[in-house]
Motif scaffolding. Sequence first.
Motif, PDB file in Angstrom:
ATOM      1  N   MET A   1     -31.323 -34.988 -42.640  1.00 43.81           N
ATOM      2  CA  MET A   1     -31.987 -36.139 -43.289  1.00 43.81           C
ATOM      3  C   MET A   1     -32.432 -35.910 -44.805  1.00 43.81           C
ATOM      4  O   MET A   1     -33.245 -36.845 -45.130  1.00 43.81           O
ATOM      5  N   GLN A   2     -32.113 -34.678 -45.158  1.00 45.23           N
ATOM      6  CA  GLN A   2     -32.327 -34.534 -46.593  1.00 45.23           C
ATOM      7  C   GLN A   2     -31.275 -34.887 -47.512  1.00 45.23           C
ATOM      8  O   GLN A   2     -31.405 -34.508 -48.808  1.00 45.23           O
ATOM      9  N   VAL A   3     -30.249 -35.443 -47.287  1.00 47.64           N
ATOM     10  CA  VAL A   3     -29.190 -35.772 -47.973  1.00 47.64           C
ATOM     11  C   VAL A   3     -29.428 -36.654 -49.050  1.00 47.64           C
ATOM     12  O   VAL A   3     -29.052 -36.886 -50.239  1.00 47.64           O
ATOM     13  N   LYS A   4     -30.813 -37.537 -48.930  1.00 46.24           N
ATOM     14  CA  LYS A   4     -30.853 -38.357 -50.020  1.00 46.24           C
ATOM     15  C   LYS A   4     -31.584 -37.793 -51.261  1.00 46.24           C
ATOM     16  O   LYS A   4     -31.654 -38.112 -52.343  1.00 46.24           O
ATOM     17  N   MET A   5     -31.967 -36.340 -50.995  1.00 48.13           N
ATOM     18  CA  MET A   5     -32.648 -35.647 -52.114  1.00 48.13           C
ATOM     19  C   MET A   5     -31.540 -35.330 -52.940  1.00 48.13           C
ATOM     20  O   MET A   5     -31.980 -35.022 -54.157  1.00 48.13           O
ATOM     21  N   VAL A   6     -30.364 -35.133 -52.625  1.00 52.90           N
ATOM     22  CA  VAL A   6     -29.285 -34.562 -53.545  1.00 52.90           C
ATOM     23  C   VAL A   6     -29.140 -35.351 -54.649  1.00 52.90           C
ATOM     24  O   VAL A   6     -29.080 -34.836 -55.961  1.00 52.90           O
ATOM     25  N   GLY A   7     -29.270 -36.629 -54.610  1.00 53.07           N
ATOM     26  CA  GLY A   7     -28.943 -37.488 -55.631  1.00 53.07           C
ATOM     27  C   GLY A   7     -30.149 -37.358 -56.800  1.00 53.07           C
ATOM     28  O   GLY A   7     -30.043 -37.871 -57.922  1.00 53.07           O
TER      29      GLY A   7
ATOM     30  N   LEU B   1     -23.659 -38.841 -39.933  1.00 57.35           N
ATOM     31  CA  LEU B   1     -23.233 -39.131 -41.059  1.00 57.35           C
ATOM     32  C   LEU B   1     -23.528 -38.736 -42.300  1.00 57.35           C
ATOM     33  O   LEU B   1     -23.008 -38.277 -43.313  1.00 57.35           O
ATOM     34  N   ASN B   2     -25.078 -38.450 -42.060  1.00 53.29           N
ATOM     35  CA  ASN B   2     -25.688 -37.397 -43.087  1.00 53.29           C
ATOM     36  C   ASN B   2     -25.237 -36.057 -43.074  1.00 53.29           C
ATOM     37  O   ASN B   2     -24.999 -35.702 -44.353  1.00 53.29           O
ATOM     38  N   GLU B   3     -25.047 -35.679 -42.081  1.00 51.04           N
ATOM     39  CA  GLU B   3     -24.539 -34.167 -42.084  1.00 51.04           C
ATOM     40  C   GLU B   3     -23.260 -33.829 -42.623  1.00 51.04           C
ATOM     41  O   GLU B   3     -22.852 -33.140 -43.358  1.00 51.04           O
TER      42      GLU B   3
END
Length: 223
Positions: free
Chosen positions: A51-57, A88-90
């Motif tokens: 759920m932290q995938v949005k942090m990457v951008g 999908l996020n993982e």
Amino acid sequence: DFSNTSVHFHKVYRLPLERFAFIRCVSHFFVRIQLHFIRNKYNYIWLTSPMQVKMVGRFQNKSTIIYDCMDDHLSFSKDQKINELKFLNEKTIYNLSDLVICSSGYLKNKLLKRYGDRNVVVVNNAVADYMVQQSDANISESVNSSMQPSLFNISYFGTISEWFDFDLILYLLDSCEQICIHLFGPSVVTIPCHNRIIYHGVLEHEKLYGTMVASDALIMPFV
């Protein structure tokens, strides 16, 4: 221990009780504010959840992305939509990361089967060299003092969240008056009030081994 190196850590803080929608929204906004001020200062981004995938951008492109998989995140919820989103996020983090770490060979095989072949490194969870070298004689008086000498002390170490089976714990306590439950770790849920449930908060890693040995038994009461 990175105290004597040039490596500097910046923690991103979240609010407790994120299971409530309003608090979760406020907490995520709080995280975004923190990331805004540090996004150009760090070379390594260490992610521990799909759920932290949005942090990457929010970080500069030259940052090295590390995905540290310590749990099978798809097994924590029975909600199909949530699990589809986690999948999908993982998958995105798995393919995007420069380095993928798993806390066990079992988890490594799970990721390889789900998302395809790539280099995945196993770093066993919560193990340090000094812990292996310690003996029962190293238990300090402060550790022993946290236990109840007249009772059978059962300890849990780890995050206390929505997967924690408090109904089972309360049933256990009602069934046996000689048992005392000790909880060590961060809590994001309300812990039931009971005179034989003792919440100690977060335990320093150096005290983990001694506290485990001082306990009569260890427990992992997950739903």
